[in-house]
Structure formats: structure tokens, C-alpha cells
Design a protein around this motif. Structure first.
Motif, mmCIF file in Angstrom:
data_model
loop_
_atom_site.group_PDB
_atom_site.id
_atom_site.type_symbol
_atom_site.label_atom_id
_atom_site.label_comp_id
_atom_site.label_asym_id
_atom_site.label_seq_id
_atom_site.Cartn_x
_atom_site.Cartn_y
_atom_site.Cartn_z
ATOM 1 N N ARG A 125 0.830 -1.217 0.000
ATOM 2 C CA ARG A 125 0.000 0.000 0.000
ATOM 3 C C ARG A 125 0.856 1.256 0.000
ATOM 4 O O ARG A 125 0.626 2.189 -0.781
ATOM 5 N N ASP A 126 1.866 1.286 0.872
ATOM 6 C CA ASP A 126 2.707 2.478 0.983
ATOM 7 C C ASP A 126 3.515 2.720 -0.289
ATOM 8 O O ASP A 126 3.684 3.874 -0.729
ATOM 9 N N LYS A 127 4.039 1.666 -0.906
ATOM 10 C CA LYS A 127 4.781 1.827 -2.158
ATOM 11 C C LYS A 127 3.870 2.342 -3.266
ATOM 12 O O LYS A 127 4.267 3.189 -4.080
ATOM 13 N N THR A 128 2.635 1.847 -3.278
ATOM 14 C CA THR A 128 1.683 2.276 -4.306
ATOM 15 C C THR A 128 1.301 3.741 -4.123
ATOM 16 O O THR A 128 1.259 4.511 -5.090
ATOM 17 N N LEU A 129 1.051 4.153 -2.896
ATOM 18 C CA LEU A 129 0.677 5.544 -2.627
ATOM 19 C C LEU A 129 1.829 6.492 -2.969
ATOM 20 O O LEU A 129 1.620 7.569 -3.538
ATOM 21 N N MET A 132 2.009 7.280 -6.656
ATOM 22 C CA MET A 132 0.840 7.888 -7.301
ATOM 23 C C MET A 132 1.115 9.324 -7.718
ATOM 24 O O MET A 132 1.690 10.099 -6.962
ATOM 25 N N GLU A 133 0.683 9.669 -8.904
ATOM 26 C CA GLU A 133 0.731 11.042 -9.402
ATOM 27 C C GLU A 133 -0.711 11.494 -9.627
ATOM 28 O O GLU A 133 -1.427 10.924 -10.440
ATOM 29 N N VAL A 134 -1.121 12.502 -8.883
ATOM 30 C CA VAL A 134 -2.487 13.004 -8.962
ATOM 31 C C VAL A 134 -2.499 14.280 -9.793
ATOM 32 O O VAL A 134 -1.619 15.131 -9.646
ATOM 33 N N GLN A 135 -3.490 14.408 -10.634
ATOM 34 C CA GLN A 135 -3.632 15.614 -11.446
ATOM 35 C C GLN A 135 -4.977 16.258 -11.132
ATOM 36 O O GLN A 135 -6.023 15.619 -11.270
ATOM 37 N N ASP A 136 -4.958 17.511 -10.676
ATOM 38 C CA ASP A 136 -6.210 18.166 -10.317
ATOM 39 C C ASP A 136 -6.920 18.708 -11.559
ATOM 40 O O ASP A 136 -6.454 18.525 -12.693
ATOM 41 N N GLY A 137 -8.057 19.374 -11.363
ATOM 42 C CA GLY A 137 -8.860 19.847 -12.479
ATOM 43 C C GLY A 137 -8.171 20.871 -13.342
ATOM 44 O O GLY A 137 -8.561 21.075 -14.498
ATOM 45 N N GLU A 138 -7.144 21.542 -12.806
ATOM 46 C CA GLU A 138 -6.419 22.552 -13.568
ATOM 47 C C GLU A 138 -5.149 22.004 -14.203
ATOM 48 O O GLU A 138 -4.338 22.747 -14.731
ATOM 49 N N GLY A 139 -4.974 20.685 -14.110
ATOM 50 C CA GLY A 139 -3.807 20.061 -14.720
ATOM 51 C C GLY A 139 -2.551 20.117 -13.886
ATOM 52 O O GLY A 139 -1.481 19.731 -14.354
ATOM 53 N N GLN A 140 -2.649 20.592 -12.642
ATOM 54 C CA GLN A 140 -1.472 20.653 -11.775
ATOM 55 C C GLN A 140 -1.258 19.317 -11.062
ATOM 56 O O GLN A 140 -2.217 18.609 -10.720
ATOM 57 N N VAL A 204 -4.831 0.316 7.979
ATOM 58 C CA VAL A 204 -4.963 -0.965 7.283
ATOM 59 C C VAL A 204 -5.542 -0.699 5.889
ATOM 60 O O VAL A 204 -4.846 -0.193 5.017
ATOM 61 N N ASP A 205 -6.846 -0.970 5.671
ATOM 62 C CA ASP A 205 -7.440 -0.744 4.349
ATOM 63 C C ASP A 205 -8.391 0.445 4.329
ATOM 64 O O ASP A 205 -9.091 0.661 3.341
ATOM 65 N N ASP A 206 -8.441 1.207 5.419
ATOM 66 C CA ASP A 206 -9.298 2.386 5.490
ATOM 67 C C ASP A 206 -8.499 3.646 5.173
ATOM 68 O O ASP A 206 -7.364 3.807 5.633
ATOM 69 N N LEU A 207 -9.109 4.545 4.428
ATOM 70 C CA LEU A 207 -8.475 5.805 4.044
ATOM 71 C C LEU A 207 -9.336 6.967 4.492
ATOM 72 O O LEU A 207 -10.557 6.938 4.338
ATOM 73 N N LEU A 208 -8.720 7.987 5.076
ATOM 74 C CA LEU A 208 -9.401 9.239 5.413
ATOM 75 C C LEU A 208 -8.631 10.358 4.744
ATOM 76 O O LEU A 208 -7.420 10.492 4.948
ATOM 77 N N ILE A 209 -9.331 11.163 3.935
ATOM 78 C CA ILE A 209 -8.680 12.219 3.169
ATOM 79 C C ILE A 209 -9.323 13.555 3.506
ATOM 80 O O ILE A 209 -10.546 13.666 3.580
ATOM 81 N N ALA A 210 -8.500 14.563 3.725
ATOM 82 C CA ALA A 210 -8.970 15.918 4.000
ATOM 83 C C ALA A 210 -8.340 16.868 2.980
ATOM 84 O O ALA A 210 -7.140 16.790 2.711
ATOM 85 N N GLY A 211 -9.153 17.756 2.428
ATOM 86 C CA GLY A 211 -8.651 18.712 1.454
ATOM 87 C C GLY A 211 -9.791 19.511 0.849
ATOM 88 O O GLY A 211 -10.966 19.259 1.144
ATOM 89 N N LYS A 220 -9.352 10.997 -5.039
ATOM 90 C CA LYS A 220 -10.279 9.861 -5.108
ATOM 91 C C LYS A 220 -10.225 9.207 -6.482
ATOM 92 O O LYS A 220 -10.188 7.976 -6.589
ATOM 93 N N ARG A 221 -10.209 10.009 -7.524
ATOM 94 C CA ARG A 221 -10.177 9.483 -8.891
ATOM 95 C C ARG A 221 -8.903 8.673 -9.142
ATOM 96 O O ARG A 221 -8.944 7.602 -9.756
ATOM 97 N N THR A 222 -7.781 9.162 -8.622
ATOM 98 C CA THR A 222 -6.509 8.451 -8.811
ATOM 99 C C THR A 222 -6.486 7.132 -8.057
ATOM 100 O O THR A 222 -6.053 6.102 -8.587
ATOM 101 N N ILE A 223 -6.954 7.142 -6.815
ATOM 102 C CA ILE A 223 -6.977 5.914 -6.004
ATOM 103 C C ILE A 223 -7.903 4.879 -6.630
ATOM 104 O O ILE A 223 -7.589 3.685 -6.686
ATOM 105 N N GLU A 224 -9.053 5.327 -7.132
ATOM 106 C CA GLU A 224 -10.007 4.409 -7.755
ATOM 107 C C GLU A 224 -9.443 3.795 -9.035
ATOM 108 O O GLU A 224 -9.920 2.747 -9.480
ATOM 109 N N GLY A 225 -8.434 4.423 -9.627
ATOM 110 C CA GLY A 225 -7.792 3.850 -10.794
ATOM 111 C C GLY A 225 -6.882 2.685 -10.461
ATOM 112 O O GLY A 225 -6.460 1.939 -11.349
#
Length: 377
Positions: A125-129, A132-140, A204-211, A220-225
């Protein structure tokens, strides 16, 4: 293959009356323990959760939570020392005609029940996270940086031109350009690693995200991929449960542009009301008390204390300790007094515990509240 481990089918029903579920597990208790194998997989510290929620309220971030479906089965099982792990399918699958009699399975994933399964999933899980490269709605670009103080806390940073992935967080106790008393730089501020735009906690397998909303959607979109998340729950709508805690965020209007609403809109309450309710029902508590410990005198040690009473006192003490380690700091002194005498004076300790339960019955709705702005005392 050194050992063929037996398998077992576990039948459960969610919340006692929900969907029925069957899970095939391996009986890892039949594995030969080795002193060289590292089996430790850490969990999120309660202090980390409280700090993250305080930051979320202060920065006017939304909070969501989700869990990875069949998490352990996502993690490849590394065969340590060349050992291949095999298992016999549960007999119920043979009787049901699902598998052939005498069939043996070679394990390639971290099946539930293996001694090493939690650690294998945690490392994967940690290696995968981290990758990860996340791209927001503005392409950043947004990347995830694992915290030094708690490896289950991930800092979400929007990449700047000068930021470089892989840099570590400042050493504990070092100074940055942050405000006095802040655990993170001021909202929207930038460092050479990019601005902090969110936080993520893993248990473990639970995720809490704040932003902010756009950050949440992008993460969320990146993780679901990569993993299947059956659903995301929102603290400001239905409330979330994470690591034994219930988290609720004030739901206020948002403008179409996503501008923040009132300060109350982002106030976060953290409590354990459901756990307390179940605890009171279990112990059939009907009375109430205005204090967890009205008076306390050091008791004399009992002569030949009853083992049954000792176990009752220890069990209740453990249940109450779970509360003080999460949200009910008002119980710390009373539970401490009880814990000291569970063995020496179990009857006194048990009575003290019953008094604490009466106090809980009168204060079920107490919660820790984090606000956007804290007024001085």
C-alpha cells in the motif's frame, strides 16, 4: 513446499442483520513462527488523527473516507527464503462441489489469516501511494509524501516548479517558515516541496482524506484507478467512521464556485457515541452520575482476590481504555485509578468502572470539537 496449511470458511453477517458474507481464509496459526520474520504493521496514532482533523477544520477542508475492497488480496505475496506457501481449501467448498477433493492452492497474494499478511499489504500500500501522481482539475500535479512522525499520515502537496519528489519532511523540532504554534505551514503557503493542499490517513485498508473539493475529487479518482473503493462517505453529509471514531462536519451551503461557507460549516466533531451506546447496553447501565469518580481512596489489597472478578475488572478497564485513547480525555484519571487496582483490589476497581459507566450514561453526547478559528480563553 514445507507445509500445506489448512483453509477455513468464515461466515458473517454485517452488523448482525445486514448482508451475508463468506470469506475464505488460511489458518496462519499453523505456520511455524520464525524470529527473523518481521510481522509488524503499524496503525494510525490517535494523536495523528486528532491533529489532522484540527488542521482540516482550521484550513476549511472537507473530509471523506473509504475502504479498499479485498485489500490483502491486492498485495503480491513475496516468497521469503524461496519458501512456497500452499493451503488446502476449506472442506465446505469440497462438499459444495466448488473444488475437487485433494486440491491444493499455491498462494500468490496475501490471503487473510497469514501471519505476514498485514505487513505485506502495508508495504505494498505504501509503495503504491508513494508512486501515485495526482492531477487536479487545472492540470497541476499533486503528490503524496509520507510523514516522518507517523508513517500512516500522508501529506498531499501540489508540485511547484522547484519541488522535488522524494525529499523528506523537516526533522522533528526543526524550524521552517511556519507560524508559531502551527504544525503545518499557513494555508496556501509554499515551500520548496510545494504547497500543502491536503492530508490523508491510512489504517490498514481504510483511508481518510482531507482537502479542498477539487483536491478530494482528484485524489479519489486516482486511487479508484488502482483499487476498488465501494463508496466514499462524507463527514459533512452522512458522517464517517474511522479507526473507532465517528467524525461529523457541519454541513453548510457552498457557492457554485466552491467558495467556503460559514465557519460553522467546517467545524468538526469527533466522538464515540455508538461505541458508548453499545457499551452501556452490554453492561445494562440505567443509572447516571455527574462525575466519573466522585471520590477516591487508595484501597487495601484484597486477600485471595476472586479470579472471576479480576477478569471482569480487566475486561471493563480495557473497554474504557479504548475510549480514553481516542476521544474521552475526561475519563483519564478515573480509568487510571481503576487500572492500578484490577489485580490488587479487583472488587474496588470493578465498582469504580461501574461508576464510570454511569457517568458515560449521562454524557453520551460529549465530543471533541475542532473549529476554524479558536477563541482565546
Amino acid at each position: 513446499i514445507k507445509t500445506v496449511l489448512p483453509g477455513k470458511a468464515v461466515f458473517t453477517r454485517k452488523a448482525g442483520q445486514g448482508a451475508r458474507k463468506c470469506r475464505v481464509v488460511v489458518c496462519g496459526n499453523y505456520q511455524e513462527p520464525t524470529t527473523s520474520q518481521d510481522l509488524y504493521a503499524s496503525g494510525t496514532e490517535s494523536a495523528t488523527i486528532r491533529s489532522a482533523l484540527a488542521q482540516a477544520a482550521k484550513r476549511r477542508w472537507r473530509v471523506v473516507s473509504g475502504d479498499v475492497k479485498s485489500a490483502f488480496l491486492q498485495a503480491p505475496l513475496t516468497q521469503e527464503g524461496g519458501e512456497i506457501i500452499a493451503m488446502r481449501p476449506p472442506s465446505v467448498l469440497v462438499r459444495g462441489g466448488v473444488v475437487e477433493r485433494g486440491e491444493v492452492w499455491l498462494l500468490t497474494k496475501a490471503l487473510y489469516g497469514l501471519r505476514s499478511a498485514p505487513r505485506v499489504w502495508s508495504e505494498y500500500r505504501d509503495k503504491t501511494l508513494a508512486a501515485m501522481e495526482v492531477q487536479d482539475g487545472e492540470g497541476q500535479q499533486i503528490y503524496m509524501e509520507q510523514a516522518v512522525s507517523d508513517p500512516n499520515l500522508w501529506i498531499l502537496r501540489r508540485r511547484s516548479e522547484s519541488s522535488g519528489k522524494g525529499e523528506s519532511l523537516p526533522a522533528r523540532g526543526s524550524r521552517t517558515d511556519q507560524e508559531e504554534g502551527d504544525s503545518l505551514p499557513a494555508r496556501g503557503s509554499r515551500t520548496d516541496k510545494g504547497s500543502i493542499v491536503g492530508l490523508m490517513l491510512v489504517y490498514v485498508d481504510d483511508l481518510l482524506i482531507a482537502g479542498e473539493d477539487d483536491v478530494l475529487e482528484a485524489v479519489k479518482r486516482t486511487i479508484e484507478g488502482v483499487w476498488t473503493i465501494p463508496s466514499w462517505t462524507r463527514a459533512h453529509v452522512e458522517g464517517i467512521r474511522f479507526c473507532g471514531l465517528e467524525v461529523v462536519q457541519g454541513a453548510g451551503p457552498r457557492s457554485p464556485q466552491g467558495a467556503a461557507g460559514s465557519e460553522e460549516d467546517f467545524t468538526i466533531q469527533m466522538h464515540q457515541k455508538s461505541y458508548i451506546k453499545n457499551l452501556l447496553e452490554k453492561h445494562a447501565v440505567t443509572e447516571r452520575a455527574v462525575s466519573p469518580l466522585a471520590a477516591w481512596t487508595e484501597p487495601e489489597p484484597e486477600v485471595n482476590p476472586d479470579l472471576g472478578v479480576v477478569r471482569q475488572a480487566q475486561g471493563l478497564c480495557g473497554e474504557l481504555t479504548w475510549l480514553i485513547s481516542r476521544s474521552r480525555v475526561d475519563l483519564i484519571f478515573a480509568v487510571h485509578c481503576m487500572a492500578r487496582f484490577c489485580l490488587k483490589a479487583p472488587q474496588v476497581a470493578l465498582e469504580a468502572g461501574k461508576g464510570i459507566l454511569k457517568y458515560l450514561n449521562a454524557t453520551q453526547d460529549l465530543a471533541i470539537i475542532y473549529r476554524t478559528r479558536v477563541e482565546p480563553f
